[in-house]
Motif scaffolding. Structure first.
Motif, short mmCIF file in Angstrom:
data_model
loop_
_atom_site.label_atom_id
_atom_site.label_comp_id
_atom_site.label_asym_id
_atom_site.label_seq_id
_atom_site.Cartn_x
_atom_site.Cartn_y
_atom_site.Cartn_z
N PRO A 135 4.13 -15.06 -20.49
CA PRO A 135 3.56 -15.24 -21.84
C PRO A 135 4.44 -16.02 -22.80
CG PRO A 135 4.23 -12.96 -21.49
CD PRO A 135 4.32 -13.63 -20.16
N HIS A 136 5.76 -15.94 -22.65
CA HIS A 136 6.67 -16.63 -23.57
C HIS A 136 7.28 -17.88 -22.97
CE1 HIS A 136 6.53 -13.15 -26.28
NE2 HIS A 136 6.66 -12.39 -25.20
N LYS A 193 10.15 -9.80 -20.89
CA LYS A 193 9.25 -10.92 -21.12
C LYS A 193 8.61 -11.43 -19.84
CE LYS A 193 11.75 -12.47 -25.23
NZ LYS A 193 12.50 -13.57 -25.89
N GLU A 194 8.77 -10.66 -18.77
CA GLU A 194 8.27 -11.07 -17.46
C GLU A 194 6.82 -10.66 -17.23
OE1 GLU A 194 10.25 -10.92 -12.98
OE2 GLU A 194 11.18 -9.85 -14.66
N THR A 195 6.33 -9.71 -17.99
CA THR A 195 5.00 -9.17 -17.76
C THR A 195 3.92 -10.06 -18.37
OG1 THR A 195 5.92 -6.93 -17.86
CG2 THR A 195 3.53 -7.15 -18.06
N PRO A 196 2.94 -10.48 -17.57
CA PRO A 196 1.86 -11.34 -18.11
C PRO A 196 1.02 -10.59 -19.14
CG PRO A 196 1.92 -11.42 -15.70
CD PRO A 196 2.82 -10.30 -16.11
N ASP A 222 -2.57 -14.74 -18.52
CA ASP A 222 -3.31 -14.65 -17.25
C ASP A 222 -4.56 -15.53 -17.29
OD1 ASP A 222 -1.90 -13.14 -15.39
OD2 ASP A 222 -2.57 -11.25 -16.24
N LEU A 223 -5.20 -15.59 -18.44
CA LEU A 223 -6.40 -16.42 -18.58
C LEU A 223 -6.06 -17.89 -18.40
CD1 LEU A 223 -9.41 -16.61 -19.24
CD2 LEU A 223 -8.79 -16.70 -21.67
N MET A 224 -4.97 -18.34 -19.02
CA MET A 224 -4.55 -19.73 -18.87
C MET A 224 -4.19 -20.04 -17.41
SD MET A 224 -4.73 -21.38 -21.73
CE MET A 224 -3.63 -22.75 -21.45
N SER A 225 -3.51 -19.11 -16.77
CA SER A 225 -3.13 -19.31 -15.37
C SER A 225 -4.36 -19.38 -14.48
CB SER A 225 -2.21 -18.17 -14.93
OG SER A 225 -1.79 -18.35 -13.59
#
Length: 464
Positions: free
Chosen positions: A77-78, A205-208, A213-216
């Protein structure tokens, strides 16, 4: 108060890239020229037909690598801005580097390197290996470290591809062994050597998030749509290329549906995992590449796509946590599950298809173009006897072993080189954060909760 970080070579990245681009400008000025166009009208028409046949596929691959793969990496996310930009940077750096190396090795005649669209395509295939490999170390490395990975991996890939396709005669039109398997285990070797055996807790900061997730997932859909072009672009035009496109679509369609089934069954609440869907839907495209141009029944492509999706999902669910516990292997993007396991499965499938094809009287023809531009073992496999088929099947196995062994060894050596202090590996607390490398105005004006003023300043100043 947090302990201040040592001074780092903040301008190493622009200086390195500037020197690299300057050296390439000189090289291109002295040695590179375009292929000469024929003066005959009929030959010029043939060139135009060939160009119009390959350029749409080339455009598809550009969209895949720049947009699709870039968005796939935005699940952090970041770190989305960094993932997109570093992917774009590595693609251009690796492609230009590959153009130089393969030009000198394969296209250097009378003191000139002759450049055409086919050369550019095969150079981008070399760049693909880098984009896949760095997925294992995404977010925990500086741009300078990523450039070192690219500088080391491209020549190793070219040597590996030459040994596997040209010398061994391995059939791999879609790069399952030469690209996906090679890049996967190279990246895992880099990760293991760089991070060592120390286990560390999950980074905050590792957790989506839902948005990341939508962008991925959008990136996954773009890759899914254009993947048949990647597999079929170097096939012989006509029936072989047509067959490769059909087989690739069938395999990827089956892997998409099977991913939904497997992910739902493996989750206790029967809900889909975004990570499973982002990766499992593409597993069929990885596995089918090695056999995409081979004459086989459509059900075989569907079966291979389904099996590859199952292998990918099981890898995420069970194998990745096991490797973390046992050998502390970090694989940030799960490249082992998307590229390694389906790649090995596809290589095994190629052995079976070769052996079955030798008993088929239909006279099916398998031919492919390697990255050197030469036909790899132009043989009608339908004409083989049992001895010839057995020999080719053995070549497929040996090629797989060479890809895994060679990439692991060179990846470990490259990872060891990345530990040099001058390459400015980011500290753990500042990993997975765009503010390490980009000016982000809203964070300057309002630092996030839990961020000290010193860490915020460091995050903005530590650009390498």
């Amino acid at each position: 108060m947090a302990r201040p970080l040592p001074t780092r070579p903040r301008r190493l990245l622009p200086i390195s890239l500037g020197l690299f681009q300057g050296a390439l400008l000189l090289f291109f000025a002295l040695f590179v020229t375009y292929d000469k166009s024929s003066a005959q009208a009929e030959d010029a028409s043939l060139v135009a037909i060939q160009l119009y046949g390959i350029f749409p596929l080339f455009q598809d691959i550009q969209v895949m690598l720049v947009v699709g793969l870039g968005l796939l990496l935005t699940f952090l996310p970041h770190y989305g801005l960094s993932a997109l930009t570093h992917n774009f940077l590595l693609l251009n750096f690796s492609t230009q580097w590959a153009l130089v190396l393969q030009g000198l090795l394969h296209y250097f005649h009378h003191g000139q390197v002759h450049l055409n669209l086919h050369n550019l395509l095969t150079a981008e295939f070399a760049a693909v290996t880098v984009l896949i490999s760095v997925g294992a170390i995404l977010g925990r490395t500086s741009p300078c470290q990523l450039l070192v990975v690219a500088a080391c991996e491209v020549p190793v890939y070219l040597a590996s591809e030459w040994a596997i396709v040209t010398r061994l005669g391995v059939l791999d039109v879609g790069g399952t062994i030469t690209i996906h398997v090679f890049s996967c285990y190279f990246g895992l070797g880099v990760s293991k050597a760089l991070f060592g055996a120390a286990q560390q807790p999950e980074h905050p900061k590792e957790t989506p998030t839902h948005r990341s997730d939508l962008m991925s997932l959008v990136g996954t859909f773009i890759l899914w749509v254009f993947w048949p072009s990647f597999v079929a672009v170097l096939c012989q035009p006509g029936d072989v290329q047509h067959r490769a496109i059909l087989n690739t679509f069938l395999a990827m369609s089956a892997s998409a549906l099977t991913t939904v089934v497997a992910s739902s069954l493996l989750e206790s609440d029967s809900k889909l995992s975004p990570g499973h869907l982002q990766n499992g839907s593409l597993a069929g495209g990885v596995a089918i590449g090695v056999v995409a141009d081979m004459a086989m029944p459509p059900v075989a492509a569907l079966a291979l796509g389904s099996l590859s999706a199952v292998a990918c999902i099981l890898g995420f669910k069970f194998l990745t946590p096991f490797l973390v516990r046992k050998i502390a292997l970090r694989d940030q993007c799960g490249i082992h599950n998307l590229h390694g396991l389906p790649g090995v499965l596809g290589a095994v499938a190629s052995v079976a298809v070769v052996l079955v094809a030798s008993k088929d009287n239909s006279g099916s023809h398998f031919s492919q173009v390697s990255s050197t531009g030469e036909n790899a073992r132009e043989e009608a496999l339908g004409q083989w006897g049992d001895h010839g088929a057995g020999r080719q099947a053995l070549c497929q196995v040996v090629g797989l072993a060479v890809a895994i062994g060679g990439s692991l060894l060179t990846g470990l050596l490259t990872g060891a080189a990345l530990r040099l202090p001058c390459l400015a590996r980011p500290p753990e607390r500042l990993c997975f954060d765009d503010s390490m490398y980009f000016k982000i105005q809203d964070q300057v004006e309002s630092p996030g909760p839990g961020d000290t003023a010193e860490e915020g300043a460091l995050a903005l100043k530590e650009r390498v």
